[in-house]
Design an enzyme around this catalytic site. Sequence first.
Site, PDB file in Angstrom:
ATOM      1  N   HIS A  77       0.846  -1.193   0.000  1.00  0.00           N
ATOM      2  CA  HIS A  77       0.000   0.000   0.000  1.00  0.00           C
ATOM      3  C   HIS A  77       0.879   1.240   0.000  1.00  0.00           C
ATOM      4  O   HIS A  77       1.831   1.335   0.777  1.00  0.00           O
ATOM      5  CB  HIS A  77      -0.895   0.026   1.244  1.00  0.00           C
ATOM      6  CG  HIS A  77      -1.791   1.233   1.277  1.00  0.00           C
ATOM      7  ND1 HIS A  77      -3.000   1.278   0.621  1.00  0.00           N
ATOM      8  CD2 HIS A  77      -1.628   2.450   1.850  1.00  0.00           C
ATOM      9  CE1 HIS A  77      -3.544   2.470   0.784  1.00  0.00           C
ATOM     10  NE2 HIS A  77      -2.740   3.194   1.529  1.00  0.00           N
ATOM     11  N   ASP A 101     -14.680   2.841   7.287  1.00  0.00           N
ATOM     12  CA  ASP A 101     -13.647   3.694   6.692  1.00  0.00           C
ATOM     13  C   ASP A 101     -14.244   4.581   5.594  1.00  0.00           C
ATOM     14  O   ASP A 101     -13.900   5.756   5.481  1.00  0.00           O
ATOM     15  CB  ASP A 101     -12.494   2.858   6.119  1.00  0.00           C
ATOM     16  CG  ASP A 101     -11.458   3.752   5.438  1.00  0.00           C
ATOM     17  OD1 ASP A 101     -10.857   4.581   6.134  1.00  0.00           O
ATOM     18  OD2 ASP A 101     -11.294   3.654   4.209  1.00  0.00           O
ATOM     19  N   ARG A 107     -13.677  12.993   6.958  1.00  0.00           N
ATOM     20  CA  ARG A 107     -12.340  13.580   7.169  1.00  0.00           C
ATOM     21  C   ARG A 107     -11.975  14.515   6.022  1.00  0.00           C
ATOM     22  O   ARG A 107     -11.410  15.582   6.219  1.00  0.00           O
ATOM     23  CB  ARG A 107     -11.287  12.471   7.313  1.00  0.00           C
ATOM     24  CG  ARG A 107     -11.387  11.736   8.638  1.00  0.00           C
ATOM     25  CD  ARG A 107     -10.539  10.477   8.626  1.00  0.00           C
ATOM     26  NE  ARG A 107      -9.146  10.746   8.330  1.00  0.00           N
ATOM     27  CZ  ARG A 107      -8.325   9.886   7.728  1.00  0.00           C
ATOM     28  NH1 ARG A 107      -8.770   8.688   7.354  1.00  0.00           N
ATOM     29  NH2 ARG A 107      -7.079  10.194   7.516  1.00  0.00           N
ATOM     30  N   SER A 164      -7.223   3.850   8.973  1.00  0.00           N
ATOM     31  CA  SER A 164      -7.875   3.805   7.662  1.00  0.00           C
ATOM     32  C   SER A 164      -7.143   2.826   6.739  1.00  0.00           C
ATOM     33  O   SER A 164      -7.761   1.943   6.120  1.00  0.00           O
ATOM     34  CB  SER A 164      -7.878   5.223   7.075  1.00  0.00           C
ATOM     35  OG  SER A 164      -8.216   5.210   5.717  1.00  0.00           O
ATOM     36  N   LYS A 189      -8.403  -1.393   5.948  1.00  0.00           N
ATOM     37  CA  LYS A 189      -8.706  -1.827   4.571  1.00  0.00           C
ATOM     38  C   LYS A 189      -7.792  -2.974   4.154  1.00  0.00           C
ATOM     39  O   LYS A 189      -8.231  -3.954   3.569  1.00  0.00           O
ATOM     40  CB  LYS A 189      -8.525  -0.660   3.593  1.00  0.00           C
ATOM     41  CG  LYS A 189      -9.641   0.354   3.645  1.00  0.00           C
ATOM     42  CD  LYS A 189      -9.599   1.292   2.453  1.00  0.00           C
ATOM     43  CE  LYS A 189      -8.444   2.244   2.494  1.00  0.00           C
ATOM     44  NZ  LYS A 189      -8.692   3.563   3.026  1.00  0.00           N
TER      45      LYS A 189
HETATM   46  N1  URA Z   1      -5.039   6.634   2.362  1.00  0.00           N
HETATM   47  C1  URA Z   1      -6.020   5.986   3.041  1.00  0.00           C
HETATM   48  O1  URA Z   1      -6.464   4.913   2.628  1.00  0.00           O
HETATM   49  N2  URA Z   1      -6.474   6.525   4.160  1.00  0.00           N
HETATM   50  C2  URA Z   1      -6.025   7.685   4.655  1.00  0.00           C
HETATM   51  O2  URA Z   1      -6.476   8.110   5.699  1.00  0.00           O
HETATM   52  C3  URA Z   1      -5.014   8.366   3.954  1.00  0.00           C
HETATM   53  C4  URA Z   1      -4.528   7.815   2.802  1.00  0.00           C
END
Ligand code: URA
Length: 456
Positions: free
Chosen positions: A82, A161, A168, A183, A187
């Site tokens: 990621h 999320d 946010r 977050s 995921k």
């Molecule tokens: N990428 C994400 O998936 N979440 C965040 O809060 C910031 C970047």
Amino acid sequence: MNQVNLISKKRDGNELSEQELEFLISGYVAGDIPDYQISAFLMAVYFQGMSAGETATLTRLMRDSGIVLEHSALAGFAADKHSTGGVGDKVSLILAPLVAAAGLYVPMISGRALIHTGGTLDKLEAIPGFRTNLSMAELHEQLKKIGVVLVGQTDNLTPADKKIYALRDATATVNSIPLITASILSKKMAEGIDALVLDVKAGSGAIFRTKEEAWELGRKLVATADRFNLRVAALITAMEQPLGNTVGNWLETREAIDTLQGKGPADLTRLTLILSAQMLLLGNKAGSLEEGIALLQDKITSGAAFEKFLQIVQMQDGDVSLVKNPQDYPAAKFCYEYIAPRDGYVSAVDAREIGNISMALGAGRASMEDGIDYTAGIVLRKKVGDKVQTGEVLACAHSEDRQKLTANEERLNQAFSFSADPVPQPPLLYGLIDPDGEKDWDPDREEFVISQRGEE
Ligand code: URA
């Protein structure tokens, strides 16, 4: 329990218990707590932070707000990467098939364009027909068959999320380390993976501009993932100028296709190999970074990595012939060339500004309903450290919309800076964090070495 008391408890810098966080998050997902109260809670977290325990609890609650994939039927390790987001960052498109070709399962669930950075899904959807909305049955079947799948987040995956991220975005609370940690990890853990490599970017085009903040985010991500026994490593990488030579959906997909065939730019190729090799290390497919890189290089040279990408495109209904013949893709109607105004050396190419210009040319959306111009974007002919001569082409901007192009010409010119003196090649990466500690990247030895930063 009462949400106003919990908001004031966090506002005053106190730690919330698991039950209290659960009350807030499940209440919000169920629609029992309104947006304005969770917005206030998020702002309190933004200013007061969260303890390690609170961050882990928030991550778990968000992960478990939807389904969590399970891969016990697979005969191997599932891993993913990621990135916290960067301009020109098309690494996922190369890394997923490459790592799958090297024997790990890669169930990659990606996002769309965010602010000034493009999204992996939009880049894939630049391939006509490519479907990123697979059903769960299709996802499992493809993963079993070819070892890799590249899809979007579904409604039943981490719905907490989805709701919280939207809030946010609208309440200036994105740049909070515990909120970003929960977050991202919720995921990724919902993918059911065994190992995760994080690319935490630092620089003008990144979510955090300073290296210090990126190291801090990397530490929090690794410490939190480790609490869940996820095998994890975070690389801290540079995002002062765009990665590779292209920014914009199809332009980046085409560059990824080239890179999978061994014809990509050096910085993109190198970073992808290092991130991919780190995945092989975590997944026990290589004993050292060097060995991992050699194995992956072999997958590129033999054609196995590109073949795996073609399999993905085929199984997800994309136009395979265009991927094999990318020169047949229709070019953008209009193009603007930025010509070097002087002799010298490129000293900066502002990644954030290039990302914003690319979005303004049509590569991004102002709102989720907007369409995308897949051909829009920027090709960089020169990057930091390159010598330039007056009259040389430095960059080309592409768009289907002449007005958008004209409106952004001067911005593109201003994104470049020059020096009369030679400029050293900028660093590609800074270091690595894993549960055993921190290391710095040594560009001469091309390896991670025990960190000296604490002793500086
Ligand atoms: N990428 C994400 O998936 N979440 C965040 O809060 C910031 C970047």
